[in-house]
Design an enzyme around this catalytic site. Structure first.
Site, mmCIF file in Angstrom:
data_model
loop_
_atom_site.group_PDB
_atom_site.id
_atom_site.type_symbol
_atom_site.label_atom_id
_atom_site.label_comp_id
_atom_site.label_asym_id
_atom_site.label_seq_id
_atom_site.Cartn_x
_atom_site.Cartn_y
_atom_site.Cartn_z
ATOM 1 N N GLN A 59 0.823 -1.204 0.000
ATOM 2 C CA GLN A 59 0.000 0.000 0.000
ATOM 3 C C GLN A 59 0.863 1.261 0.000
ATOM 4 O OE1 GLN A 59 -2.262 -0.614 3.597
ATOM 5 N NE2 GLN A 59 -0.407 -1.077 4.742
ATOM 6 N N HIS A 90 -9.109 3.998 19.062
ATOM 7 C CA HIS A 90 -8.419 2.830 19.607
ATOM 8 C C HIS A 90 -8.977 2.383 20.957
ATOM 9 C CE1 HIS A 90 -5.353 4.180 16.600
ATOM 10 N NE2 HIS A 90 -5.399 2.894 16.352
ATOM 11 N N GLU A 114 -0.284 0.678 13.617
ATOM 12 C CA GLU A 114 0.060 1.900 14.346
ATOM 13 C C GLU A 114 0.527 1.600 15.767
ATOM 14 O OE1 GLU A 114 -3.596 4.602 12.786
ATOM 15 O OE2 GLU A 114 -3.863 2.483 13.191
ATOM 16 N N ASP A 134 0.499 -8.291 11.432
ATOM 17 C CA ASP A 134 0.274 -7.264 10.418
ATOM 18 C C ASP A 134 1.067 -7.620 9.171
ATOM 19 O OD1 ASP A 134 -0.692 -4.010 10.514
ATOM 20 O OD2 ASP A 134 0.647 -4.619 8.908
ATOM 21 N N ASP A 166 0.372 -12.537 7.012
ATOM 22 C CA ASP A 166 -1.041 -12.483 6.645
ATOM 23 C C ASP A 166 -1.895 -12.902 7.840
ATOM 24 O OD1 ASP A 166 -3.597 -12.910 5.612
ATOM 25 O OD2 ASP A 166 -2.827 -13.574 3.674
ATOM 26 N N ALA A 167 -2.634 -11.973 8.415
ATOM 27 C CA ALA A 167 -3.466 -12.273 9.581
ATOM 28 C C ALA A 167 -4.558 -13.278 9.248
ATOM 29 C CB ALA A 167 -4.074 -10.988 10.138
ATOM 30 N N ASP A 184 -7.997 -4.693 13.778
ATOM 31 C CA ASP A 184 -7.696 -3.281 13.510
ATOM 32 C C ASP A 184 -7.102 -3.207 12.113
ATOM 33 O OD1 ASP A 184 -7.093 -0.623 13.558
ATOM 34 O OD2 ASP A 184 -5.419 -0.791 14.966
ATOM 35 N N PRO A 193 -4.913 -5.081 1.205
ATOM 36 C CA PRO A 193 -4.328 -6.165 2.000
ATOM 37 C C PRO A 193 -5.253 -6.743 3.057
ATOM 38 C CG PRO A 193 -3.475 -4.039 2.700
ATOM 39 C CD PRO A 193 -4.271 -3.790 1.465
#
Length: 208
Positions: A59, A90, A114, A134, A166-167, A184, A193
């Site tokens: 990205q 959050h 983040e 992530d 890859d989650a 998240d 993604p």
């Protein structure tokens, strides 16, 4: 997440940078991001500085300073969170599930680049391990460097386990059990993604 963005303005902002920022210097811009709120209604956000712009394998990423909202993170031309109000997103993402569970010890975070979600999770003393997966390592490292108040030092917490991968695949294949699962991730933009995590499985049309 709270704000959208004008793709054209964003691209002009990136073009003005010339290249990704690799040092601590910033570029003075004085641009405005224009958001189309509704028919006949637009909002302009002043952008003062560009701290980073670049494209990872997954990205486009940029960190800018806005006059009103402070620092802000953009991914694929969409603002993800800003310094002045990221805590609202959050805390709201984390606290309901963590509060409803009587004793959360193992927590999974899908995405969370983040590190602010991890920050909130690790405030709970009952947590023994927080696994964060992530897909974009480069974006995560940008956030660590350029958004230090987001992670607020939680990256040094020994309970945090960060996996760059890859989650969707991790959750589908893992045999571990978690007390709380928090996603998240970005909006399900086509070919983005994170879209697979909005599907039920590899045979649901979301991919393998």
């Amino acid at each position: 997440k709270p704000y959208g963005s004008s793709a054209d303005t964003f691209l002009r902002l990136i073009a003005m940078s010339g290249q990704s920022k690799q040092d601590d210097k910033s570029i003075k811009l004085g641009l405005q991001l224009m958001e189309n709120q509704a028919e006949g209604l637009r909002r302009h956000i002043q952008v003062d500085e560009l701290y980073f712009s670049g494209k990872s394998a997954f990205q486009e990423n940029a960190v800018v300073k806005t006059t009103t909202f402070g620092r802000a993170l953009f991914m694929d031309k969409q603002i993800q969170s800003s310094e002045i109000d990221e805590f609202i997103y959050h805390e709201s993402l984390v606290k309901p599930a963590m509060t409803l569970h009587s004793n959360p010890k193992r927590v999974f975070i899908g995405g969370g680049g983040e590190f602010a979600t991890a920050r909130e999770v690790l405030k709970y003393k009952s947590v023994e391990e927080c696994v964060m997966v992530d897909i974009d390592e480069e974006a995560c490292k940008i956030c660590i460097k350029e958004l230090p108040t987001w992670h607020d030092g939680c990256i040094e917490d020994k309970r945090l386990k960060v996996i760059y991968g890859d989650a969707f695949k991790y959750l589908y294949e893992c045999k571990e059990k978690f007390d709380v699962v928090i996603m998240d991730i970005a909006d399900p933009v086509e070919a983005g993604p994170g879209y697979k995590l909005y599907t039920k499985g590899p045979d649901s049309g979301g991919g393998g």
